[in-house]
Design a protein around this motif. Structure first.
Motif, PDB file in Angstrom:
ATOM      1  N   ASP A   1      -1.979 -15.933  -6.095  1.00 38.82           N
ATOM      2  CA  ASP A   1      -2.232 -14.768  -6.596  1.00 38.82           C
ATOM      3  C   ASP A   1      -3.132 -14.819  -7.694  1.00 38.82           C
ATOM      4  N   THR A   2      -3.025 -15.611  -9.021  1.00 43.42           N
ATOM      5  CA  THR A   2      -3.934 -16.033 -10.029  1.00 43.42           C
ATOM      6  C   THR A   2      -5.267 -16.338  -9.517  1.00 43.42           C
TER       7      THR A   2
ATOM      8  N   GLY B   1       1.384 -12.069 -16.442  1.00 45.65           N
ATOM      9  CA  GLY B   1       1.278 -13.227 -15.713  1.00 45.65           C
ATOM     10  C   GLY B   1       2.151 -14.458 -16.256  1.00 45.65           C
TER      11      GLY B   1
ATOM     12  N   SER C   1      -2.071 -19.002 -15.836  1.00 40.74           N
ATOM     13  CA  SER C   1      -2.403 -17.869 -15.898  1.00 40.74           C
ATOM     14  C   SER C   1      -2.720 -17.531 -17.135  1.00 40.74           C
TER      15      SER C   1
ATOM     16  N   THR D   1       6.440 -13.364 -15.630  1.00 45.90           N
ATOM     17  CA  THR D   1       6.830 -14.180 -14.530  1.00 45.90           C
ATOM     18  C   THR D   1       7.541 -15.336 -15.079  1.00 45.90           C
TER      19      THR D   1
ATOM     20  N   GLY E   1       2.043  -8.204  -8.059  1.00 46.19           N
ATOM     21  CA  GLY E   1       2.364  -9.409  -8.019  1.00 46.19           C
ATOM     22  C   GLY E   1       3.757 -10.010  -8.569  1.00 46.19           C
ATOM     23  N   VAL E   2       3.826  -9.506  -9.817  1.00 42.25           N
ATOM     24  CA  VAL E   2       5.129  -9.669 -10.534  1.00 42.25           C
ATOM     25  C   VAL E   2       6.032  -9.328  -9.666  1.00 42.25           C
TER      26      VAL E   2
ATOM     27  N   SER F   1       2.506 -17.921  -6.330  1.00 43.50           N
ATOM     28  CA  SER F   1       2.104 -17.328  -7.674  1.00 43.50           C
ATOM     29  C   SER F   1       0.603 -17.806  -8.305  1.00 43.50           C
TER      30      SER F   1
ATOM     31  N   SER G   1       2.678 -23.468 -13.981  1.00 39.94           N
ATOM     32  CA  SER G   1       2.069 -22.253 -13.650  1.00 39.94           C
ATOM     33  C   SER G   1       1.708 -21.081 -14.630  1.00 39.94           C
TER      34      SER G   1
ATOM     35  N   THR H   1       6.894 -11.490  -6.873  1.00 35.43           N
ATOM     36  CA  THR H   1       7.429 -12.626  -7.145  1.00 35.43           C
ATOM     37  C   THR H   1       8.768 -12.359  -7.568  1.00 35.43           C
TER      38      THR H   1
END
Lengths: 232, 123, 74
Positions: free
Chosen positions: B42-43, C52, C29, C56, B92-93, B39, C25, B96
């Motif tokens: 991804d960011t 994000g 984001s 998540t 992406g979510v 992740s 994390s 994940t």
């Protein structure tokens, strides 16, 4: 340790390449051809004030359809994997504090309203279907936290998701017959620029995308939540 | 100074984050740590894409107020990378969530999150 | 801000506790979404902030919770 040092060497090589790229990069000073077309013609062809929305929904609408399909597949796979534990009964309830219940009763309608506002006004202001859907799903998280006892029906979410998906595709197919092509937004009149019911079918399509994304994300969260409640 | 504008700083941060995430994927042993590294990558890639589309002294691609209809092409940044990143975040979510559920299934079966314990795919 | 993001990335990878790593994390984001505002991309900023850094992290915590329950049962 020799393995680690080799890996470190690879990472250092990548860092060198990135440094090279960064020193060669000198910033943009104008739009490229595609973006220029979208910026100049986008207004008269699509009529949406938010150019990102017009790219997402109309010019690249097929990508958006595929993306929504990927989310649907994710939700379906999750539901399939955790299907077996659904049949058992939830044995004990988690006790929720009074404060959380009251606050969520006040906040939930506001959050739902904000989400709906975001995806209806997606063609005028920053925002749109994906953001509104995410806000709806976070309202769902709050609902799950506050009322642990009540069952939320899977069937309602599935119904919303199916209806909005079918409507999305039907509007796209309607575009083939009435206008230029698949997902063309000029099946309705473009309307006056800057009003709520302008830009043809964009508000309608984006609302359906928002409902679908919200239903799918909250389906994912619901499946995870239910499986963790069962395993006591 | 050329290197202290917004887009350079964000591209630099994106590259560093990408390297850190790659290092995390390779070196960590815990499956959840590997997913966290994914992740992060991804960011970072979203950050790099958006900052490549940025043009100096221009505003967001929304035609409203100071941005007039006629010379919109001279006043807005590139809308295409932004639309791309918009869909990429949502995908992406989903990815994940999928990886996490697979990790959960593995943990239910073998009671371990360490990737060294899984010998069945080694050759 | 970029420095904070990089430090958070190191915390996310090297911290012992998984909860701290997940929150780090999420903070990455969050700062990325602030940077998107500076990069003139409000759409992406809204998406990153809501998906994000909220959804998540929530999904990660559900999975961590579930793993802890399996440990308890064992």
């Amino acid at each position: 340790m020799i393995r680690n040092s080799i890996l470190l060497l690879i990472i250092a090589g990548l860092a060198f390449i990135f440094y090279h790229e960064l020193s060669a990069y000198h910033g943009n000073d104008g739009l490229n051809e595609t973006a220029n077309y979208y910026a100049t013609k986008g207004l008269s062809e699509v009529g949406a004030a938010n150019l990102v929305t017009s790219v997402v929904v109309t010019y690249r609408g097929l990508d958006t359809l595929g993306e929504v399909t990927i989310l649907f597949l994710t939700a379906a796979i999750l539901a399939l994997m955790f299907k077996t534990s659904h049949s058992q009964k939830e044995t004990q309830k988690r006790i929720t504090s009074e404060l959380l219940i009251t606050a969520s009763n006040v906040l939930l309608p506001v959050i739902f309203l904000v989400g709906i506002y975001i995806f209806i006004n997606g063609h005028l202001t920053p925002g749109g279907g994906f953001q509104g859907g995410a806000v709806l799903a976070s309202a769902m998280v709050l609902m799950l936290l506050s009322i642990s006892g009540r069952k939320i029906k899977h069937a309602v979410l599935d119904f919303i998701e199916a209806i909005s998906g079918i409507a999305f595709v039907l509007l796209g197919i309607l575009g083939i017959f009435l206008a230029g092509g698949f997902l063309d937004n000029s099946i309705f009149s473009l309307g006056t620029f800057g009003e709520l019911f302008s830009a043809g079918a964009i508000p309608v399509i984006y609302s359906f995308i928002g409902l679908k994304v919200g239903a799918e994300l909250s389906n994912i969260i619901l499946v995870l939540n239910q499986t963790q409640n069962v395993e006591k | 100074m050329k290197y202290f504008s917004v887009e350079y700083i964000s591209i630099f941060a994106g590259f560093i984050l990408l390297l850190i995430g790659l290092w995390g994927i390779i070196s960590q042993k815990n499956i959840l740590k590997i997913i966290i590294s994914f992740s992060i990558i991804d960011t970072s890639i979203h950050l790099i894409l958006v900052s490549v589309g940025y043009i100096k002294n221009r505003t967001a691609p929304i035609i409203d107020g100071p941005v007039t209809r006629a010379d919109a092409a001279q006043q807005v940044t590139d809308p295409v990378p932004q639309a791309l990143v918009l869909t990429a975040i949502v995908i992406g979510v989903g990815i994940t969530a999928l990886m996490l559920s697979y990790a959960l299934k593995l943990y239910e079966k073998n009671k371990s999150l360490e990737i060294d314990k899984y010998k069945s795919l080694k050759w | 801000m970029a420095l904070i993001m990089i430090v958070m990335a190191f915390i996310a990878i090297y911290h012992k506790s998984l909860q701290v790593a997940v929150i780090a994390s999420g903070i990455i984001s969050l700062f990325a979404s602030v940077i998107y505002i500076f990069l003139a991309a409000p759409d992406v900023a809204i998406t990153e902030a809501s998906i994000g850094s909220a959804l998540t992290v929530v999904i990660f915590f559900y999975v961590l919770n579930k793993i802890r329950r399996i440990d308890d049962k064992k």
